[in-house]
Write an enzyme that holds these catalytic residues in place. Structure first.
Site, mmCIF file in Angstrom:
data_model
loop_
_atom_site.group_PDB
_atom_site.id
_atom_site.type_symbol
_atom_site.label_atom_id
_atom_site.label_comp_id
_atom_site.label_asym_id
_atom_site.label_seq_id
_atom_site.Cartn_x
_atom_site.Cartn_y
_atom_site.Cartn_z
ATOM 1 N N GLU A 153 0.855 -1.199 0.000
ATOM 2 C CA GLU A 153 0.000 0.000 0.000
ATOM 3 C C GLU A 153 0.886 1.242 0.000
ATOM 4 O O GLU A 153 1.625 1.485 0.966
ATOM 5 C CB GLU A 153 -0.906 -0.020 1.237
ATOM 6 N N HIS A 184 -2.952 11.012 -2.436
ATOM 7 C CA HIS A 184 -3.076 9.714 -3.097
ATOM 8 C C HIS A 184 -2.597 9.807 -4.537
ATOM 9 O O HIS A 184 -1.850 8.954 -5.024
ATOM 10 C CB HIS A 184 -4.538 9.273 -3.044
ATOM 11 N N LYS A 188 -11.075 -16.442 11.107
ATOM 12 C CA LYS A 188 -10.925 -15.960 9.722
ATOM 13 C C LYS A 188 -12.239 -15.722 8.987
ATOM 14 O O LYS A 188 -12.292 -15.829 7.768
ATOM 15 C CB LYS A 188 -10.034 -16.918 8.919
ATOM 16 N N ASP A 224 -0.422 -14.963 11.075
ATOM 17 C CA ASP A 224 -1.284 -15.510 10.022
ATOM 18 C C ASP A 224 -2.098 -14.355 9.416
ATOM 19 O O ASP A 224 -3.015 -13.834 10.059
ATOM 20 C CB ASP A 224 -2.213 -16.562 10.631
#
Ligand code: ADP
Length: 374
Positions: free
Chosen positions: A19, A324, A150, A226
Site C-alpha cells: 500500500e 493519493h 478468519k 497468520d
C-alpha cells in the site's frame, strides 16, 4: 517505521506492505503521538478460541449436555483440556444450541503461541472426555465456526479472541496543527461522522475505524503472523475526544481480537524472527509465558492508533485525494526500484517512508503521509 514511544519504550515497528504511503502515513501518526508523550497500552483479556460442533439424537440430550458443561461438567472438561499442554489453560466455556447441534467455544490462554494448533489438541481431548458421559454424542467438526476463525462474526467483537487490547494517547492541539495539519475539533467531528455514524449506517460489526486492517496486516506479514486472521484481528473502535478544555486531542483504539504469537507458525522464518527480535519479543518469554505475545499485541494496537490518527487527519484536512494522486498513481513512484527482498526489514520500511518528489508533492509537501485508502 518509528520509533514510537509505547509505554515508555522507543520501539521501531516492522511493516510489510504494498500500500503506497502506508508507512509514511503511520510514521506521521507516530510523530504526533511521540510529541504528546507517547502511547499507553493495556491488554484487558487473553484467550484464543475454538468452537467445535457436536450432535445429539434429540434436543433433550443436546440441552442436557449444554447444562452439564456449564455446571458440574465444567471442571472435568477443563481438566481434560489443560492436560494436553503446559501452556493452554481454559478461561471460559461458552455453549450454544441449534436444534440437536451443540457448539462449545473454548477460550484459553496459549502462552506465547497464537494457539490454534495447541487449542485444537486440547479440544480433541475435552470432546473425548465429554463423549464418555454422552456416548450418543457425535463429533461433527472440531471447528464448528463458533470459534470464529478468519470469518466476520459478532461473537469475536463481543467476546474477544486472542489478545483484547486498548491504546490511548493525548496529542497537544499545537501538534495536531503542526504535524497533522488539522484541528482537534475537525478530527473529533470527522471521527464521529465517519468512524462511528458512518460505520453504524453501514451496519458494521467491529469496523468503527478508518483503516486498522492496513497497519495490522503489514505488521502481521513482517512478524510471521497468520495474515488471514486480519478479518477479526482488525476489529477496532477508534474514539476521539477534545480534552484539557478543548485544547488537546484524546485518541484511543480498542481492539478485542488481536491474534498473535511469537513462537510457532510463520514466526520461525528467519526474516520474521529478525523483526520479532527488533521489537524484543522473539520466541517464548523466558520467565512469563505469554508476555512476549501480549507485548506484540500492544505494539500493534499502538501502531494502529498512529495510522488512524494520520489518515483521519488527512481526511479532516481534505488532503486524501491530492496525496493519493501524488504518491500512489505517480509514474516515478511506480517505476522506483523495489526494495529487496521485500519491505519487511526496518531498513526497507524506513526507505519506503521517504516520499517521492513530485510536482504535486512539492505543492503539498506538508501531507506526505496522508494518502491511505480506507
Ligand atoms: P500454534 O498453536 O500457535 O499453532 P504451535 O502449537 O505450532 O503454535 O507452537 C507452539 C509450540 O511451542 C508448542 O509445542 C508449545 O509447547 C511450545 N512452546 C514452548 N514455549 C512456549 C511458550 N512460551 N508459549 C507457547 N508455546 C510454547
Amino acid at each position: 517505521m518509528g520509533p514510537m514511544n509505547i509505554d515508555g519504550d522507543l520501539i521501531h515497528i516492522p511493516m510489510a506492505t504494498t500500500e503506497g504511503c502506508l508507512i509514511a502515513s503511520t510514521a506521521r501518526g507516530c510523530k504526533a503521538i511521540n510529541a504528546g508523550g507517547g502511547a499507553i497500552t493495556i491488554v484487558t483479556a487473553d484467550g484464543m478460541t475454538r468452537g467445535p460442533c457436536v450432535e445429539f439424537p434429540n434436543i433433550t440430550r443436546a440441552a442436557d449436555c449444554k447444562r452439564w458443561i456449564e455446571q458440574e461438567g465444567e471442571a472435568v472438561v477443563t481438566e481434560a483440556f489443560n492436560s494436553t499442554s503446559r501452556f493452554a489453560r481454559v478461561r471460559k466455556l461458552k455453549v450454544a444450541l441449534a436444534g440437536r447441534l451443540v457448539y462449545i467455544r473454548f477460550s484459553t490462554t496459549t502462552g506465547d503461541a497464537m494457539g490454534m494448533n495447541m487449542i485444537s489438541k486440547g479440544c480433541e481431548k475435552a470432546l473425548s472426555k465429554i463423549s464418555e458421559r454422552y456416548p450418543d454424542m457425535q463429533i461433527i467438526s472440531l471447528s464448528g465456526n463458533y470459534c470464529t476463525d478468519k470469518k466476520p462474526a459478532a461473537i469475536n467483537w463481543i467476546e474477544g479472541r486472542g489478545k483484547s487490547c486498548v491504546s490511548e494517547a493525548v496529542i497537544p492541539g499545537s501538534v495536531v496543527e503542526k504535524v497533522l495539519k488539522t484541528t482537534v475539533a475537525a478530527l473529533v467531528e470527522l471521527n464521529i461522522s465517519k468512524n462511528l455514524i458512518g460505520s453504524a449506517m453501514a451496519g458494521s460489526v467491529g469496523g468503527f475505524n478508518a483503516h486498522a486492517a492496513n497497519i495490522l496486516t503489514a505488521v502481521y506479514l513482517a512478524t510471521g503472523q497468520d495474515p488471514a486472521q486480519n478479518v477479526e484481528s482488525s476489529m477496532c473502535i477508534t474514539l476521539m475526544k477534545a480534552v484539557n478544555g478543548g485544547k488537546d486531542l484524546h485518541i484511543s483504539c480498542t481492539m478485542p481480537c488481536i491474534e498473535v504469537g511469537t513462537i510457532g507458525g510463520g514466526t520461525i522464518l528467519p526474516p520474521q524472527q529478525a523483526m520479532l527480535d527488533f521489537i524484543g519479543v522473539r520466541g517464548p518469554h523466558p520467565t512469563e509465558p505469554g508476555a512476549n505475545a501480549r507485548r506484540l499485541a500492544r505494539v500493534i494496537c499502538a501502531s494502529v492508533m498512529a495510522g488512524e490518527l494520520s489518515l483521519c487527519a488527512a481526511l479532516a484536512a481534505g488532503h486524501l485525494v491530492q496525496a493519493h494522486m501524488a504518491h500512489n498513481r505517480n509514474g516515478a513512484a511506480a517505476a522506483a526500484p523495489a526494495p529487496a527482498p521485500a519491505a519487511i526489514s526496518s531498513t526497507t520500511t524506513i526507505q519506503a517512508s521517504t516520499p517521492p518528489a513530485t510536482p504535486v508533492e512539492r505543492e503539498e509537501s506538508p501531507i506526505p503521509g496522508s494518502c491511505i485508502k480506507s
